[in-house]
Motif scaffolding. Structure first.
Motif, PDB file in Angstrom:
ATOM      1  N   GLN A  90     -10.355  56.797 -40.584  1.00 41.95           N
ATOM      2  CA  GLN A  90     -10.229  57.466 -39.285  1.00 41.95           C
ATOM      3  C   GLN A  90     -10.802  58.879 -39.353  1.00 41.95           C
ATOM      4  OE1 GLN A  90      -6.292  58.415 -37.094  1.00 41.95           O
ATOM      5  NE2 GLN A  90      -7.484  60.320 -37.285  1.00 41.95           N
ATOM      6  N   PHE A  91     -11.924  59.071 -38.669  1.00 44.68           N
ATOM      7  CA  PHE A  91     -12.532  60.395 -38.544  1.00 44.68           C
ATOM      8  C   PHE A  91     -12.932  60.633 -37.084  1.00 44.68           C
ATOM      9  CE2 PHE A  91     -13.276  59.373 -43.027  1.00 44.68           C
ATOM     10  CZ  PHE A  91     -12.898  60.553 -43.648  1.00 44.68           C
ATOM     11  N   GLY A  92     -13.347  61.845 -36.788  1.00 45.83           N
ATOM     12  CA  GLY A  92     -13.802  62.183 -35.444  1.00 45.83           C
ATOM     13  C   GLY A  92     -13.284  63.513 -34.941  1.00 45.83           C
ATOM     14  N   HIS A  93     -12.074  63.905 -35.376  1.00 45.24           N
ATOM     15  CA  HIS A  93     -11.521  65.180 -34.922  1.00 45.24           C
ATOM     16  C   HIS A  93     -12.420  66.355 -35.296  1.00 45.24           C
ATOM     17  CE1 HIS A  93      -7.693  63.117 -34.171  1.00 45.24           C
ATOM     18  NE2 HIS A  93      -7.359  64.175 -33.484  1.00 45.24           N
ATOM     19  N   ASN A  94     -12.958  66.329 -36.497  1.00 42.45           N
ATOM     20  CA  ASN A  94     -13.723  67.464 -36.999  1.00 42.45           C
ATOM     21  C   ASN A  94     -15.227  67.237 -36.985  1.00 42.45           C
ATOM     22  OD1 ASN A  94     -11.302  69.022 -37.788  1.00 42.45           O
ATOM     23  ND2 ASN A  94     -11.022  67.333 -39.219  1.00 42.45           N
ATOM     24  N   ASP A  95     -15.655  65.985 -36.966  1.00 46.54           N
ATOM     25  CA  ASP A  95     -17.091  65.697 -36.887  1.00 46.54           C
ATOM     26  C   ASP A  95     -17.698  66.331 -35.637  1.00 46.54           C
ATOM     27  OD1 ASP A  95     -17.902  63.123 -38.926  1.00 46.54           O
ATOM     28  OD2 ASP A  95     -15.785  63.452 -38.524  1.00 46.54           O
ATOM     29  N   ALA A  96     -16.889  66.394 -34.559  1.00 48.21           N
ATOM     30  CA  ALA A  96     -17.383  66.943 -33.296  1.00 48.21           C
ATOM     31  C   ALA A  96     -17.781  68.405 -33.395  1.00 48.21           C
ATOM     32  CB  ALA A  96     -16.316  66.766 -32.215  1.00 48.21           C
ATOM     33  N   LYS A  97     -17.342  69.085 -34.446  1.00 51.72           N
ATOM     34  CA  LYS A  97     -17.675  70.499 -34.632  1.00 51.72           C
ATOM     35  C   LYS A  97     -19.049  70.690 -35.278  1.00 51.72           C
ATOM     36  CE  LYS A  97     -12.747  71.315 -35.405  1.00 51.72           C
ATOM     37  NZ  LYS A  97     -11.707  71.710 -36.400  1.00 51.72           N
ATOM     38  N   TRP A 104     -23.329  59.216 -32.097  1.00 54.65           N
ATOM     39  CA  TRP A 104     -24.303  58.123 -32.240  1.00 54.65           C
ATOM     40  C   TRP A 104     -25.348  58.427 -33.307  1.00 54.65           C
ATOM     41  CZ3 TRP A 104     -22.288  54.178 -29.902  1.00 54.65           C
ATOM     42  CH2 TRP A 104     -21.479  54.384 -28.774  1.00 54.65           C
ATOM     43  N   GLY A 105     -25.116  59.518 -34.053  1.00 52.50           N
ATOM     44  CA  GLY A 105     -26.033  59.920 -35.114  1.00 52.50           C
ATOM     45  C   GLY A 105     -25.370  59.914 -36.474  1.00 52.50           C
ATOM     46  N   GLY A 106     -25.126  61.124 -37.014  1.00 54.32           N
ATOM     47  CA  GLY A 106     -24.592  61.237 -38.362  1.00 54.32           C
ATOM     48  C   GLY A 106     -23.227  60.615 -38.551  1.00 54.32           C
ATOM     49  N   TYR A 107     -22.392  60.693 -37.535  1.00 51.70           N
ATOM     50  CA  TYR A 107     -21.044  60.106 -37.622  1.00 51.70           C
ATOM     51  C   TYR A 107     -21.109  58.596 -37.814  1.00 51.70           C
ATOM     52  CZ  TYR A 107     -16.443  58.617 -35.738  1.00 51.70           C
ATOM     53  OH  TYR A 107     -15.210  58.033 -35.534  1.00 51.70           O
ATOM     54  N   THR A 108     -21.867  57.929 -36.947  1.00 51.99           N
ATOM     55  CA  THR A 108     -22.001  56.470 -37.069  1.00 51.99           C
ATOM     56  C   THR A 108     -22.657  56.087 -38.385  1.00 51.99           C
ATOM     57  OG1 THR A 108     -22.038  56.040 -34.687  1.00 51.99           O
ATOM     58  CG2 THR A 108     -23.135  54.437 -36.092  1.00 51.99           C
ATOM     59  N   ALA A 109     -23.684  56.831 -38.785  1.00 50.07           N
ATOM     60  CA  ALA A 109     -24.368  56.526 -40.045  1.00 50.07           C
ATOM     61  C   ALA A 109     -23.416  56.671 -41.234  1.00 50.07           C
ATOM     62  CB  ALA A 109     -25.578  57.437 -40.215  1.00 50.07           C
ATOM     63  N   ALA A 110     -22.581  57.706 -41.218  1.00 52.95           N
ATOM     64  CA  ALA A 110     -21.639  57.916 -42.315  1.00 52.95           C
ATOM     65  C   ALA A 110     -20.586  56.816 -42.362  1.00 52.95           C
ATOM     66  CB  ALA A 110     -20.964  59.285 -42.167  1.00 52.95           C
ATOM     67  N   HIS A 145     -12.117  63.587 -27.222  1.00 50.03           N
ATOM     68  CA  HIS A 145     -12.943  63.152 -28.351  1.00 50.03           C
ATOM     69  C   HIS A 145     -14.338  62.689 -27.941  1.00 50.03           C
ATOM     70  CE1 HIS A 145      -9.885  63.691 -31.318  1.00 50.03           C
ATOM     71  NE2 HIS A 145      -9.043  62.867 -30.725  1.00 50.03           N
ATOM     72  N   GLY A 146     -14.698  62.906 -26.690  1.00 48.22           N
ATOM     73  CA  GLY A 146     -16.044  62.561 -26.262  1.00 48.22           C
ATOM     74  C   GLY A 146     -16.405  61.114 -26.561  1.00 48.22           C
ATOM     75  N   GLU A 147     -17.579  60.926 -27.170  1.00 46.06           N
ATOM     76  CA  GLU A 147     -18.097  59.587 -27.448  1.00 46.06           C
ATOM     77  C   GLU A 147     -17.691  59.048 -28.814  1.00 46.06           C
ATOM     78  OE1 GLU A 147     -20.188  57.568 -25.346  1.00 46.06           O
ATOM     79  OE2 GLU A 147     -19.230  58.955 -23.956  1.00 46.06           O
ATOM     80  N   TYR A 148     -16.891  59.797 -29.565  1.00 45.12           N
ATOM     81  CA  TYR A 148     -16.544  59.340 -30.915  1.00 45.12           C
ATOM     82  C   TYR A 148     -15.754  58.024 -30.915  1.00 45.12           C
ATOM     83  CZ  TYR A 148     -18.556  63.515 -32.883  1.00 45.12           C
ATOM     84  OH  TYR A 148     -19.449  64.487 -33.260  1.00 45.12           O
ATOM     85  N   PRO A 149     -14.747  57.844 -30.075  1.00 45.53           N
ATOM     86  CA  PRO A 149     -14.084  56.528 -30.060  1.00 45.53           C
ATOM     87  C   PRO A 149     -15.044  55.396 -29.720  1.00 45.53           C
ATOM     88  CG  PRO A 149     -12.711  58.158 -28.980  1.00 45.53           C
ATOM     89  CD  PRO A 149     -14.039  58.815 -29.206  1.00 45.53           C
ATOM     90  N   ALA A 150     -15.901  55.612 -28.726  1.00 44.82           N
ATOM     91  CA  ALA A 150     -16.858  54.566 -28.332  1.00 44.82           C
ATOM     92  C   ALA A 150     -17.823  54.247 -29.468  1.00 44.82           C
ATOM     93  CB  ALA A 150     -17.625  55.000 -27.088  1.00 44.82           C
TER      94      ALA A 150
END
Length: 251
Positions: A90-97, A104-110, A145-150
């Motif tokens: 579970q990530f996303g809280h801090n990736d948004a920073k 749809w870029g580095g987060y999904t790739a990671a 959380h914007g688009e991170y959950p999606a």
């Protein structure tokens, strides 16, 4: 290692909402600290002989999908997990920073790389959307959380990975309690109420112990079917020891 050599592990990778806390942070707490008891109880209802589910919580305050790896914690996750175990991410809280960790870029790739590495171990990856924050505006609970959950949901569908939509479930939990009553889930103390927070604290992201226990029950409810499936698969595995390189060791 034989399938029955040790109890099944659920290994957690994530940020502060998942992480264990030191005593001086009380009552702040991540849900991972209370998952073991909640999950063991759920599993025992369906499989009395299953025994305890061991949870290894390697989440960290402030972690992103990149920093978790850079800090060596992801290597710890892979070391703690063995074939037949479950790894919840579970990530996303801090990736948004961080611009380079866009949903749809580095987060999904990671996340995709994490899924591949867990599968390479013979363990089961489980993706989680980030838990909701308690941010209200004019009586309406905001999406923060914007688009991170999606993005997590889309990756899970594309890679055929189990997904826990913790964002939806915790939003529902907060909304069901209401704007004021839901404060009790989060670390909110007036000045002078705790020697640990002499100036008080009003935090709408991090849970109290009570909030973490409640959220851990939600996670356990969603995760229990996957753990039961993993337990069933382990019970059917050949009774022999295998190294991670695939060679058979004398048993």
């Amino acid at each position: 290692m034989s399938a029955g050599a040790r109890p099944l592990r659920v290994v957690l990778a994530g940020d502060s909402t998942v992480a264990p806390y030191v005593a001086t942070a009380y009552p702040m707490c991540g849900w991972g600290a209370h998952l073991g008891a909640a999950l063991t109880a759920r599993v025992a209802e369906a499989a009395a002989a299953a025994g305890p589910v061991h949870v290894v919580d390697l989440a960290k305050n402030g972690a992103t999908t990149q920093s978790h790896r850079d800090d060596g914690l992801w290597a710890g996750v892979l070391d703690a997990a063995a074939p037949g175990d479950v790894v919840a991410i579970q990530f996303g809280h801090n990736d948004a920073k961080h611009e380079h960790l866009a949903p749809w870029g580095g987060y999904t790739a990671a996340l995709d790389r994490m899924v591949e590495e867990v599968r390479a171990l013979g363990a089961l990856p489980v993706l989680c959307t980030p838990v909701a924050r308690r941010h209200y505006e004019d009586g309406t609970l905001l999406h923060t959380h914007g688009e991170y959950p999606a993005a997590a949901i889309a990756l899970a569908e594309r890679r055929d990975v189990p997904l826990l939509d913790l964002n939806a479930r915790t939003r529902g939990l907060i909304d069901s309690l209401g704007e004021e009553p839901s404060r009790r889930l989060f670390t909110q103390l007036p000045a002078g109420a705790s020697i640990l927070y002499p100036e008080g604290i009003e935090d709408n992201t991090h849970f109290t112990v009570d909030g973490a226990i409640i959220v851990a029950e939600v996670v356990a409810e969603l995760l229990a079917p996957m753990v039961l499936h993993a337990l069933a698969a382990r019970s059917q595995a050949p009774d022999r020891s295998c190294r991670r390189d695939g060679a058979i060791e004398p048993g």
